[in-house]
Design a protein around this motif. Sequence first.
Motif, PDB file in Angstrom:
ATOM      1  N   ASP A 125       0.833  -1.209   0.000  1.00  0.00           N
ATOM      2  CA  ASP A 125       0.000   0.000   0.000  1.00  0.00           C
ATOM      3  C   ASP A 125       0.867   1.259   0.000  1.00  0.00           C
ATOM      4  O   ASP A 125       0.565   2.238  -0.701  1.00  0.00           O
ATOM      5  CB  ASP A 125      -0.926  -0.002   1.216  1.00  0.00           C
ATOM      6  CG  ASP A 125      -2.055  -1.011   1.080  1.00  0.00           C
ATOM      7  OD1 ASP A 125      -2.307  -1.462  -0.056  1.00  0.00           O
ATOM      8  OD2 ASP A 125      -2.676  -1.353   2.111  1.00  0.00           O
ATOM      9  N   LEU A 128       2.243   1.709  -3.428  1.00  0.00           N
ATOM     10  CA  LEU A 128       1.212   2.219  -4.334  1.00  0.00           C
ATOM     11  C   LEU A 128       0.989   3.718  -4.140  1.00  0.00           C
ATOM     12  O   LEU A 128       0.837   4.470  -5.114  1.00  0.00           O
ATOM     13  CB  LEU A 128      -0.099   1.462  -4.103  1.00  0.00           C
ATOM     14  CG  LEU A 128      -0.369   0.269  -5.019  1.00  0.00           C
ATOM     15  CD1 LEU A 128      -1.560  -0.528  -4.518  1.00  0.00           C
ATOM     16  CD2 LEU A 128      -0.605   0.740  -6.448  1.00  0.00           C
ATOM     17  N   ILE A 181       2.304   1.163 -11.609  1.00  0.00           N
ATOM     18  CA  ILE A 181       1.106   1.163 -10.757  1.00  0.00           C
ATOM     19  C   ILE A 181       0.222  -0.039 -11.075  1.00  0.00           C
ATOM     20  O   ILE A 181      -0.323  -0.688 -10.165  1.00  0.00           O
ATOM     21  CB  ILE A 181       0.335   2.486 -10.934  1.00  0.00           C
ATOM     22  CG1 ILE A 181       1.133   3.636 -10.320  1.00  0.00           C
ATOM     23  CG2 ILE A 181      -1.046   2.401 -10.297  1.00  0.00           C
ATOM     24  CD1 ILE A 181       0.527   5.003 -10.548  1.00  0.00           C
ATOM     25  N   GLN A 184       1.764  -3.034  -9.487  1.00  0.00           N
ATOM     26  CA  GLN A 184       1.600  -3.017  -8.032  1.00  0.00           C
ATOM     27  C   GLN A 184       0.163  -3.356  -7.634  1.00  0.00           C
ATOM     28  O   GLN A 184      -0.061  -4.054  -6.636  1.00  0.00           O
ATOM     29  CB  GLN A 184       2.001  -1.648  -7.486  1.00  0.00           C
ATOM     30  CG  GLN A 184       3.501  -1.388  -7.551  1.00  0.00           C
ATOM     31  CD  GLN A 184       3.865   0.026  -7.155  1.00  0.00           C
ATOM     32  OE1 GLN A 184       3.062   0.953  -7.302  1.00  0.00           O
ATOM     33  NE2 GLN A 184       5.077   0.207  -6.647  1.00  0.00           N
ATOM     34  N   ARG A 185      -0.795  -2.883  -8.398  1.00  0.00           N
ATOM     35  CA  ARG A 185      -2.188  -3.227  -8.105  1.00  0.00           C
ATOM     36  C   ARG A 185      -2.434  -4.720  -8.301  1.00  0.00           C
ATOM     37  O   ARG A 185      -3.174  -5.343  -7.526  1.00  0.00           O
ATOM     38  CB  ARG A 185      -3.120  -2.409  -9.001  1.00  0.00           C
ATOM     39  CG  ARG A 185      -3.228  -0.939  -8.591  1.00  0.00           C
ATOM     40  CD  ARG A 185      -4.050  -0.147  -9.585  1.00  0.00           C
ATOM     41  NE  ARG A 185      -4.188   1.250  -9.168  1.00  0.00           N
ATOM     42  CZ  ARG A 185      -4.650   2.218  -9.950  1.00  0.00           C
ATOM     43  NH1 ARG A 185      -5.032   1.937 -11.204  1.00  0.00           N
ATOM     44  NH2 ARG A 185      -4.744   3.454  -9.498  1.00  0.00           N
ATOM     45  N   ARG A 188      -1.041  -6.450  -5.381  1.00  0.00           N
ATOM     46  CA  ARG A 188      -1.923  -6.267  -4.209  1.00  0.00           C
ATOM     47  C   ARG A 188      -3.108  -7.222  -4.277  1.00  0.00           C
ATOM     48  O   ARG A 188      -3.474  -7.847  -3.266  1.00  0.00           O
ATOM     49  CB  ARG A 188      -2.412  -4.815  -4.174  1.00  0.00           C
ATOM     50  CG  ARG A 188      -3.282  -4.460  -2.984  1.00  0.00           C
ATOM     51  CD  ARG A 188      -2.481  -4.505  -1.692  1.00  0.00           C
ATOM     52  NE  ARG A 188      -3.221  -3.929  -0.588  1.00  0.00           N
ATOM     53  CZ  ARG A 188      -4.182  -4.555   0.095  1.00  0.00           C
ATOM     54  NH1 ARG A 188      -4.511  -5.794  -0.220  1.00  0.00           N
ATOM     55  NH2 ARG A 188      -4.796  -3.956   1.098  1.00  0.00           N
TER      56      ARG A 188
END
Length: 211
Positions: A125, A128, A181, A184-185, A188
């Motif tokens: 998080d 991000l 991004i 990274q999402r 996650r």
Amino acid sequence: MIFRTAIALALLCALAAPADAQTRAKKLYCWNDANGNRTCGDTLPPGATDLARTEINAASGQQTGQVGRALTAEERAAATAAEARAQADAKAKAEQQRRDLAMVESYATEADLRRAYGERTSLLDDALKASAMAESNLRRSLVVLLDQANNLQLAGRPVPENLLANVRSQHVELGKQQRIILEQRADRASLDAELADALARYNALKNPRPE
């Protein structure tokens, strides 16, 4: 006379025994040829050795075996690949069981397991947030550069090459940051799925359902 008769009978038995044993051991083979015709014989011709066949005891007439046809090169390769996959699956299953047992031994409660994953979640998080901030800065910088170029064009003045180069560079950097991004999402979301799976396995081992 009786002695000679006994010797003769013994010789006959000795000669007959091997023939009888050969008869019992002899096989008959039955197979379908290339045209689908059923053929039987006591030997296999060269063209039939790779065909499916039935083996029969010549003395009793009973079937003693069934031999499948020889596999093609493609079928052998597919069988080898399937066996390799099965071995890999078995190895992966054993490794998963080992990890599950280690997980149960490492975390006394579900809360402990969630807390361990929470640390990884917090790191992702934070990453991000940093990436989103970097993207926002790049976007604002690009807007400023585009405004400068637009104002020059509206004033009828040429746009300097270094300004155009900066615009192109900012476009490239913004694209890179947006891809970061997205990755990274995805990480996650993968971590969330991993946690859900770990919790399910943990609870199944901690609280097994009665048979």
